[in-house]
Design a protein around this motif. Structure first.
Motif, PDB file in Angstrom:
ATOM      1  N   LEU A  81      55.113 -17.919 -57.215  1.00 51.91           N
ATOM      2  CA  LEU A  81      54.379 -18.178 -58.442  1.00 51.91           C
ATOM      3  C   LEU A  81      55.151 -17.517 -59.578  1.00 51.91           C
ATOM      4  CD1 LEU A  81      51.761 -19.421 -59.661  1.00 51.91           C
ATOM      5  CD2 LEU A  81      50.812 -17.098 -59.573  1.00 51.91           C
ATOM      6  N   GLN A  82      55.749 -18.341 -60.406  1.00 50.24           N
ATOM      7  CA  GLN A  82      56.464 -17.838 -61.580  1.00 50.24           C
ATOM      8  C   GLN A  82      55.478 -17.747 -62.738  1.00 50.24           C
ATOM      9  OE1 GLN A  82      59.748 -16.865 -61.933  1.00 50.24           O
ATOM     10  NE2 GLN A  82      59.167 -16.222 -64.005  1.00 50.24           N
ATOM     11  N   MET A  83      55.353 -16.564 -63.291  1.00 51.50           N
ATOM     12  CA  MET A  83      54.383 -16.322 -64.366  1.00 51.50           C
ATOM     13  C   MET A  83      55.134 -15.886 -65.613  1.00 51.50           C
ATOM     14  SD  MET A  83      51.372 -14.384 -62.235  1.00 51.50           S
ATOM     15  CE  MET A  83      52.322 -12.888 -62.030  1.00 51.50           C
ATOM     16  N   ASN A  84      55.028 -16.675 -66.664  1.00 48.17           N
ATOM     17  CA  ASN A  84      55.699 -16.391 -67.929  1.00 48.17           C
ATOM     18  C   ASN A  84      54.683 -16.141 -69.032  1.00 48.17           C
ATOM     19  OD1 ASN A  84      58.188 -16.899 -66.648  1.00 48.17           O
ATOM     20  ND2 ASN A  84      58.089 -19.073 -67.161  1.00 48.17           N
ATOM     21  N   SER A  85      55.158 -15.565 -70.106  1.00 46.48           N
ATOM     22  CA  SER A  85      54.303 -15.308 -71.278  1.00 46.48           C
ATOM     23  C   SER A  85      52.996 -14.631 -70.865  1.00 46.48           C
ATOM     24  CB  SER A  85      54.014 -16.615 -72.024  1.00 46.48           C
ATOM     25  OG  SER A  85      55.213 -17.256 -72.404  1.00 46.48           O
ATOM     26  N   LEU A  86      53.129 -13.605 -70.075  1.00 41.32           N
ATOM     27  CA  LEU A  86      51.941 -12.954 -69.524  1.00 41.32           C
ATOM     28  C   LEU A  86      51.113 -12.283 -70.613  1.00 41.32           C
ATOM     29  CD1 LEU A  86      53.530 -11.626 -66.261  1.00 41.32           C
ATOM     30  CD2 LEU A  86      51.492 -13.073 -66.394  1.00 41.32           C
ATOM     31  N   LYS A  87      49.807 -12.316 -70.393  1.00 39.92           N
ATOM     32  CA  LYS A  87      48.841 -11.758 -71.334  1.00 39.92           C
ATOM     33  C   LYS A  87      48.031 -10.678 -70.624  1.00 39.92           C
ATOM     34  CE  LYS A  87      48.305 -16.376 -73.361  1.00 39.92           C
ATOM     35  NZ  LYS A  87      47.335 -17.449 -73.697  1.00 39.92           N
ATOM     36  N   PRO A  88      47.457  -9.762 -71.375  1.00 44.58           N
ATOM     37  CA  PRO A  88      46.625  -8.739 -70.736  1.00 44.58           C
ATOM     38  C   PRO A  88      45.519  -9.333 -69.861  1.00 44.58           C
ATOM     39  CG  PRO A  88      47.099  -8.119 -72.989  1.00 44.58           C
ATOM     40  CD  PRO A  88      47.636  -9.504 -72.816  1.00 44.58           C
ATOM     41  N   GLU A  89      45.005 -10.477 -70.241  1.00 50.43           N
ATOM     42  CA  GLU A  89      43.933 -11.091 -69.449  1.00 50.43           C
ATOM     43  C   GLU A  89      44.414 -11.679 -68.125  1.00 50.43           C
ATOM     44  OE1 GLU A  89      44.672 -11.683 -72.672  1.00 50.43           O
ATOM     45  OE2 GLU A  89      44.410 -13.823 -73.179  1.00 50.43           O
ATOM     46  N   ASP A  90      45.719 -11.673 -67.903  1.00 53.59           N
ATOM     47  CA  ASP A  90      46.261 -12.072 -66.608  1.00 53.59           C
ATOM     48  C   ASP A  90      46.234 -10.924 -65.604  1.00 53.59           C
ATOM     49  OD1 ASP A  90      48.718 -13.957 -68.395  1.00 53.59           O
ATOM     50  OD2 ASP A  90      46.949 -14.747 -67.367  1.00 53.59           O
ATOM     51  N   THR A  91      45.860  -9.750 -66.058  1.00 56.57           N
ATOM     52  CA  THR A  91      45.767  -8.601 -65.159  1.00 56.57           C
ATOM     53  C   THR A  91      44.742  -8.865 -64.068  1.00 56.57           C
ATOM     54  OG1 THR A  91      46.420  -7.022 -66.860  1.00 56.57           O
ATOM     55  CG2 THR A  91      45.138  -6.168 -65.013  1.00 56.57           C
ATOM     56  N   ALA A  92      45.180  -8.729 -62.819  1.00 53.21           N
ATOM     57  CA  ALA A  92      44.317  -9.034 -61.677  1.00 53.21           C
ATOM     58  C   ALA A  92      45.076  -8.717 -60.397  1.00 53.21           C
ATOM     59  CB  ALA A  92      43.907 -10.507 -61.681  1.00 53.21           C
ATOM     60  N   VAL A  93      44.341  -8.751 -59.299  1.00 51.61           N
ATOM     61  CA  VAL A  93      44.975  -8.781 -57.988  1.00 51.61           C
ATOM     62  C   VAL A  93      45.178 -10.252 -57.632  1.00 51.61           C
ATOM     63  CG1 VAL A  93      44.790  -8.187 -55.556  1.00 51.61           C
ATOM     64  CG2 VAL A  93      43.885  -6.632 -57.298  1.00 51.61           C
ATOM     65  N   TYR A  94      46.400 -10.577 -57.288  1.00 48.67           N
ATOM     66  CA  TYR A  94      46.753 -11.954 -56.966  1.00 48.67           C
ATOM     67  C   TYR A  94      46.880 -12.102 -55.448  1.00 48.67           C
ATOM     68  CZ  TYR A  94      47.533 -13.090 -61.847  1.00 48.67           C
ATOM     69  OH  TYR A  94      47.360 -13.328 -63.191  1.00 48.67           O
ATOM     70  N   TYR A  95      46.249 -13.129 -54.946  1.00 53.78           N
ATOM     71  CA  TYR A  95      46.251 -13.412 -53.515  1.00 53.78           C
ATOM     72  C   TYR A  95      46.838 -14.789 -53.245  1.00 53.78           C
ATOM     73  CZ  TYR A  95      42.596  -9.799 -53.528  1.00 53.78           C
ATOM     74  OH  TYR A  95      41.889  -8.637 -53.707  1.00 53.78           O
ATOM     75  N   CYS A  96      47.552 -14.903 -52.158  1.00 55.57           N
ATOM     76  CA  CYS A  96      47.922 -16.237 -51.716  1.00 55.57           C
ATOM     77  C   CYS A  96      47.104 -16.574 -50.472  1.00 55.57           C
ATOM     78  CB  CYS A  96      49.419 -16.364 -51.449  1.00 55.57           C
ATOM     79  SG  CYS A  96      50.069 -15.425 -50.061  1.00 55.57           S
ATOM     80  N   ALA A  97      46.978 -17.866 -50.232  1.00 52.32           N
ATOM     81  CA  ALA A  97      46.153 -18.339 -49.131  1.00 52.32           C
ATOM     82  C   ALA A  97      46.713 -19.656 -48.620  1.00 52.32           C
ATOM     83  CB  ALA A  97      44.715 -18.528 -49.601  1.00 52.32           C
ATOM     84  N   ALA A  98      46.573 -19.895 -47.334  1.00 56.29           N
ATOM     85  CA  ALA A  98      47.090 -21.104 -46.710  1.00 56.29           C
ATOM     86  C   ALA A  98      45.956 -21.930 -46.127  1.00 56.29           C
ATOM     87  CB  ALA A  98      48.098 -20.747 -45.616  1.00 56.29           C
ATOM     88  N   ALA A  99      45.993 -23.222 -46.421  1.00 57.58           N
ATOM     89  CA  ALA A  99      44.989 -24.155 -45.919  1.00 57.58           C
ATOM     90  C   ALA A  99      45.694 -25.306 -45.211  1.00 57.58           C
ATOM     91  CB  ALA A  99      44.153 -24.691 -47.073  1.00 57.58           C
ATOM     92  N   PRO A 100      45.083 -25.889 -44.196  1.00 65.76           N
ATOM     93  CA  PRO A 100      45.753 -26.930 -43.406  1.00 65.76           C
ATOM     94  C   PRO A 100      46.128 -28.173 -44.213  1.00 65.76           C
ATOM     95  CG  PRO A 100      43.867 -26.070 -42.214  1.00 65.76           C
ATOM     96  CD  PRO A 100      43.781 -25.507 -43.603  1.00 65.76           C
ATOM     97  N   LEU A 101      45.338 -28.493 -45.229  1.00 66.30           N
ATOM     98  CA  LEU A 101      45.595 -29.680 -46.025  1.00 66.30           C
ATOM     99  C   LEU A 101      45.479 -29.351 -47.507  1.00 66.30           C
ATOM    100  CD1 LEU A 101      43.604 -32.432 -44.060  1.00 66.30           C
ATOM    101  CD2 LEU A 101      46.090 -32.148 -44.160  1.00 66.30           C
ATOM    102  N   PHE A 102      46.229 -30.068 -48.310  1.00 64.86           N
ATOM    103  CA  PHE A 102      46.132 -29.888 -49.760  1.00 64.86           C
ATOM    104  C   PHE A 102      44.764 -30.354 -50.240  1.00 64.86           C
ATOM    105  CE2 PHE A 102      47.809 -29.350 -53.943  1.00 64.86           C
ATOM    106  CZ  PHE A 102      47.188 -30.308 -54.722  1.00 64.86           C
ATOM    107  N   GLN A 103      44.181 -29.534 -51.096  1.00 66.11           N
ATOM    108  CA  GLN A 103      42.905 -29.855 -51.725  1.00 66.11           C
ATOM    109  C   GLN A 103      43.028 -29.490 -53.198  1.00 66.11           C
ATOM    110  OE1 GLN A 103      40.325 -31.228 -50.188  1.00 66.11           O
ATOM    111  NE2 GLN A 103      41.059 -31.047 -48.061  1.00 66.11           N
ATOM    112  N   PRO A 104      42.225 -30.091 -54.051  1.00 69.69           N
ATOM    113  CA  PRO A 104      42.215 -29.643 -55.444  1.00 69.69           C
ATOM    114  C   PRO A 104      41.887 -28.158 -55.516  1.00 69.69           C
ATOM    115  CG  PRO A 104      41.057 -31.717 -55.241  1.00 69.69           C
ATOM    116  CD  PRO A 104      41.337 -31.251 -53.842  1.00 69.69           C
ATOM    117  N   LEU A 105      42.408 -27.526 -56.532  1.00 74.23           N
ATOM    118  CA  LEU A 105      42.316 -26.080 -56.640  1.00 74.23           C
ATOM    119  C   LEU A 105      40.877 -25.588 -56.619  1.00 74.23           C
ATOM    120  CD1 LEU A 105      43.888 -23.442 -57.067  1.00 74.23           C
ATOM    121  CD2 LEU A 105      43.763 -23.880 -59.538  1.00 74.23           C
TER     122      LEU A 105
END
Length: 125
Positions: A81-105
């Protein structure tokens, strides 16, 4: 052991960039859609972006499109995940997750099989 491991988080100034990595061990990540989620202090978890197993399908949170880019290198069994132009409101814990099939976010989290442990991103001057 089947697991996802995130890396690349840290402290960055507003306007800066970070690249997060999500590496799989014990299984082939190209068989899974992968999503990035985040949880900010005092807020519910929200979807950031997701990508299909071969990389042909992507989805982004509307507010992040244009600043964040998801991509994958299946030879390295890793999603980024490339994150540019970061803002203070982007502060968070970021998690990745794997699912068997693509689904809308907005529904992907219902189908997740594996979650990573998270990596902290702090945007502050």
């Amino acid at each position: 052991q089947l697991q996802l491991v995130e890396s690349g988080g840290g402290l960055v100034q507003p306007g800066g960039s970070l690249r997060l990595s999500c590496a799989a061990s014990g299984f082939r990540l190209d068989s899974y859609a992968v999503g990035w989620f985040r949880r900010a202090p005092g807020k519910e978890r929200e979807g950031v972006s997701c990508i299909s197993g071969k990389g042909g399908l992507k989805d982004y949170a509307g507010s992040l499109k244009g600043r964040f880019t998801i991509f994958r290198d299946n030879a390295k069994n890793t999603v980024y995940l490339q994150m540019n132009s970061l803002k203070p409101e982007d502060t968070a814990v970021y998690y990745c997750a794997a699912a068997p099939l693509f689904q809308p976010l907005d529904v992907l989290s219902n189908f997740v099989r594996y979650w990573g442990q998270g990596t902290q991103v702090t945007v502050s001057s």
